[in-house]
Design a protein around this motif. Structure first.
Motif: not given
Length: 219
Positions: A173-177, A186-197
Motif C-alpha cells: 500500500p505504501a508503494v501504491a500511494i 509505473t504510476g496509478i490513477n488516484y481513483l484506482n489506488t484505494p481499490f489496490y489497497i
C-alpha cells in the motif's frame, strides 16, 4: 528509543530506495524506448535486483519489511511488537513518498504529479489480492532459511509478479500511494489506488490464515 530510531531509519531508507528504483527505472525506460514490453523488462529487472539488495542490507536491522501490510502481518503473528508498528508504517509511507519525489526530480518531472495511468477492473483487483497473498506467504515460508533466501525469494517473486499478474504486483500500500504521484507508466490513477489497497488488505488477511496453518503451527 534508540532501537526505534534505528528501525524507523532502516525502513525509511529502504522504502525510499525501493520506490526510487521502481519509478526511476520506469522513467529511464520511457526515455530510452517506446516499446512497452522493453519498458516492463527494464522495470522488472531493476525492481527484482533492488529488492534483493535492499532486503539483504536492512534485514538484520528492521527485518526489511518496506511494506505496511507485511509489518501488520508480522505484528498479528507475533513477530513484530505492537508498539513498533506505528514507527514502521510511518517510516514506510514517508520513505516511499520521498522516493517518488526524488525519482521524478532525477528525470526532470515535477516532484509530485498525479498519475493518469488507469489500473481498474475486477480482474486487476483479484490479481492484486493474489499478488499480495503470494508475497506474504513467500516471506513467511522462506524466513527460516535466512535473509539471503528471503531476499532472493522476494526479489524473484516480484520479478515474476510483474508478468503473471495484470496488476503488475504492487503488493504494497505504501508503494501504491507513492506511485499515485508519478506521471509515468509505473504510476496509478488516484481513483484506482484505494481499490489496490483494499485488494492488498484482502490478500494479507487470506495470507495470514494460510501462514498460520502452514508455517506457524507446532508439530
Amino acid at each position: 528509543m534508540k532501537n526505534k530510531s534505528r528501525y524507523f531509519l532502516s525502513e525509511f531508507i529502504g522504502s525510499c530506495f525501493l520506490v526510487m528504483i521502481i519509478v526511476g527505472s520506469g522513467l529511464m525506460a520511457e526515455n530510452l524506448t517506446n516499446d512497452i514490453a522493453v519498458m516492463l523488462i527494464a522495470n522488472t529487472i531493476a525492481t527484482g535486483a533492488g529488492l534483493f539488495v535492499l532486503i539483504t542490507v536492512f534485514a538484520d536491522v528492521s527485518g526489511a519489511h518496506f511494506n505496511p501490510f507485511v509489518s501488520v502481518a508480522m505484528t498479528i503473528t507475533g513477530k513484530l511488537k505492537k508498539r513498533l508498528l506505528p514507527f514502521y508504517i510511518s517510516a514506510q509511507i514517508l520513505g516511499c513518498m520521498l522516493g517518488v519525489a526524488l525519482a521524478n526530480f532525477f528525470f526532470e518531472h515535477q516532484i509530485f504529479e498525479l498519475s493518469t495511468k488507469s489500473r481498474d477492473g475486477v480482474y486487476i483487483f483479484v490479481s492484486e489480492i493474489v499478488a499480495t497473498l503470494g508475497l506474504i506467504m513467500i516471506i513467511f515460508g522462506s524466513m527460516k532459511s535466512g535473509k539471503i533466501t528471503v531476499a532472493a525469494s522476494v526479489g524473484l517473486y516480484i520479478t515474476a509478479g510483474y508478468w503473471f499478474t495484470s496488476s503488475t504486483s504492487f503488493a504494497n500500500p505504501a508503494v501504491a500511494i507513492a506511485r499515485t504521484f508519478t506521471e509515468s507508466f509505473t504510476g496509478i490513477n488516484y481513483l484506482n489506488t484505494p481499490f489496490y489497497i483494499m485488494a492488498e488488505l484482502i490478500g494479507m488477511i487470506i495470507a495470514i490464515f494460510i501462514v498460520k496453518k502452514l508455517f506457524l503451527q507446532k508439530n
